[in-house]
Structures are given as structure tokens and as C-alpha cells.
Design a protein around this motif. Structure first.
Motif, PDB file in Angstrom:
ATOM      1  N   HIS A  20      -3.036  -0.831   7.673  1.00 39.04           N
ATOM      2  CA  HIS A  20      -2.206  -1.942   7.192  1.00 39.04           C
ATOM      3  C   HIS A  20      -2.806  -3.294   7.578  1.00 39.04           C
ATOM      4  CE1 HIS A  20       0.812   0.873   5.899  1.00 39.04           C
ATOM      5  NE2 HIS A  20       0.880   1.396   7.109  1.00 39.04           N
ATOM      6  N   ASP A  21      -3.263  -3.397   8.810  1.00 38.37           N
ATOM      7  CA  ASP A  21      -3.882  -4.649   9.247  1.00 38.37           C
ATOM      8  C   ASP A  21      -5.176  -4.908   8.498  1.00 38.37           C
ATOM      9  OD1 ASP A  21      -1.805  -5.060  11.016  1.00 38.37           O
ATOM     10  OD2 ASP A  21      -2.887  -4.264  12.747  1.00 38.37           O
ATOM     11  N   GLU A  26      -5.839  -3.977   5.441  1.00 35.36           N
ATOM     12  CA  GLU A  26      -5.436  -4.446   4.105  1.00 35.36           C
ATOM     13  C   GLU A  26      -5.034  -5.915   4.149  1.00 35.36           C
ATOM     14  OE1 GLU A  26      -2.396  -1.698   2.970  1.00 35.36           O
ATOM     15  OE2 GLU A  26      -3.832  -0.096   2.546  1.00 35.36           O
ATOM     16  N   ASP A  27      -4.316  -6.314   5.194  1.00 34.87           N
ATOM     17  CA  ASP A  27      -3.941  -7.720   5.346  1.00 34.87           C
ATOM     18  C   ASP A  27      -5.177  -8.603   5.477  1.00 34.87           C
ATOM     19  OD1 ASP A  27      -1.266  -7.152   5.207  1.00 34.87           O
ATOM     20  OD2 ASP A  27      -0.915  -7.289   7.375  1.00 34.87           O
ATOM     21  N   HIS A  48      -6.837  -8.904   2.109  1.00 38.82           N
ATOM     22  CA  HIS A  48      -6.024  -9.777   1.244  1.00 38.82           C
ATOM     23  C   HIS A  48      -6.266 -11.251   1.575  1.00 38.82           C
ATOM     24  CE1 HIS A  48      -2.649 -11.657  -0.774  1.00 38.82           C
ATOM     25  NE2 HIS A  48      -2.207 -12.090   0.390  1.00 38.82           N
ATOM     26  N   HIS A  49      -6.214 -11.590   2.851  1.00 41.43           N
ATOM     27  CA  HIS A  49      -6.435 -12.980   3.254  1.00 41.43           C
ATOM     28  C   HIS A  49      -7.851 -13.435   2.921  1.00 41.43           C
ATOM     29  CE1 HIS A  49      -2.644 -13.991   5.197  1.00 41.43           C
ATOM     30  NE2 HIS A  49      -2.605 -12.733   5.601  1.00 41.43           N
ATOM     31  N   ILE A  91      -6.661 -11.329  13.432  1.00 43.92           N
ATOM     32  CA  ILE A  91      -5.535 -10.396  13.467  1.00 43.92           C
ATOM     33  C   ILE A  91      -5.594  -9.570  14.749  1.00 43.92           C
ATOM     34  CG2 ILE A  91      -4.541  -8.334  12.380  1.00 43.92           C
ATOM     35  CD1 ILE A  91      -5.373  -9.570   9.663  1.00 43.92           C
TER      36      ILE A  91
END
Length: 173
Positions: A40-41, A43-44, A47-48, A83
Motif C-alpha cells: 500500500h505504501d 502504491e502511494d 502515485h505521488h 514515507i
């Protein structure tokens, strides 16, 4: 990809972004996942990185050159590291639904802790998560499944009640 393309105006730049997206997305994900070890991280982070690429598409020349690849890798690595550092500063503790509403007995000598434990369960949880564990109110709202505005109101009420409990116990506020 539609979200990113909406940020770009010219058709040529949109085409350039599509090439970048198709060429590098898997590699970007692999880089982010190697750093974060969390899907999930990762993917974040990707995305960013794509958001940043869409914002700076004019700075990119040939989408398949080594300079472009280096630029893309740098963006995703930096975002993944950011992150990672944020997660290290505020480690996530899983929220345990079983403890909601349980009254806790405290026999210690710390009067402030005693006052905190006398708060209603929801108020106590927010105070402890914010001030003891260091979570931001937005994170707490997400953990508890409530809106940010609701979490803010509960925190305000908890502070007011805690102040009254402390004054009652003779603790200087």
C-alpha cells in the motif's frame, strides 16, 4: 492514468506521459516496494511520483532516455524514503476494537494518569493516541473510523473534561 492526464494540457505532453507510465510504472513500484516493504505504501509512493511527473512534464525530454529514467527513479525513491521516515516517526499500532469502552483501573501515584483514565473511553483513546503515541488527529480519525471534524470535537471535549478533572484533583492546569 486518467487522473494524471487531466493535469496535462497539450496532446504531445499527454502522449509523452503515457509512454512514461507504460514504460516505468512496474519498475517504479518495485523500487518503492524494495524501500518500504509494504504494497500500500509503495502504491502511494508511485502515485505521488506520477503526480509530480505530471506536474513537471515540461521538464522531461525524450521519455525513454537514461536522463528521464534517472529523474523518475529519483522522484520515486525520494517519495518512498519520505514515507518510510514518516512511518518511523509515527509507527502504526494496530487499533484493538476489544478495548473500546473498557474501564481501566489505576492504582499508581500519577494524578494526571488517574484523571486521564477517568475520561470516557472515546475521549481517553484520542488523548492517549495523540499525546502519548504521537499520532496526528487525521490518523486517529482514520483509525477510529470517524471524521476529522468529529475527532477534533471529541478532543476538545476531552481537554475540557480533563481540565475539570485535574482541577478537581488539585492538579495545576
Amino acid at each position: 492514468m486518467i487522473i494524471y492526464l487531466q493535469m496535462i494540457e497539450s496532446p504531445e505532453d499527454k502522449h509523452k506521459f503515457e509512454i512514461i507510465y507504460e514504460t516505468y510504472r512496474d519498475e517504479m513500484y518495485a523500487i518503492a516496494n524494495d524501500i518500504l516493504n509494504n504494497t500500500h505504501d509503495a502504491e502511494d509512493a508511485v502515485h505521488h511520483a506520477f503526480m509530480k511527473l505530471a506536474e513537471n512534464i515540461l521538464k522531461i525530454g525524450d521519455p525513454k532516455c537514461l536522463k528521464t529514467k534517472g529523474y523518475i527513479v529519483t522522484i520515486v525513491e525520494n517519495r518512498a524514503i519520505d514515507i518510510y521516515r514518516a512511518k518511523q516517526a509515527h509507527p502504526m499500532v494496530p487499533y484493538n476494537e476489544e478495548t473500546v469502552g473498557i474501564q481501566v483501573e489505576y492504582d499508581g501515584t500519577n494524578d494526571l494518569a488517574g484523571c486521564i483514565l477517568r475520561l470516557p473511553a472515546r475521549q481517553r483513546h484520542i488523548i492517549i493516541l495523540k499525546y502519548h503515541h504521537g499520532y496526528e488527529l487525521k490518523e486517529i480519525a482514520k483509525m477510529l473510523g470517524i471524521t476529522y471534524a468529529n475527532a477534533l470535537k471529541i478532543e476538545q471535549r476531552a481537554k475540557a473534561k480533563l481540565k475539570a478533572l485535574c482541577e478537581e484533583a488539585g492538579i495545576e492546569w
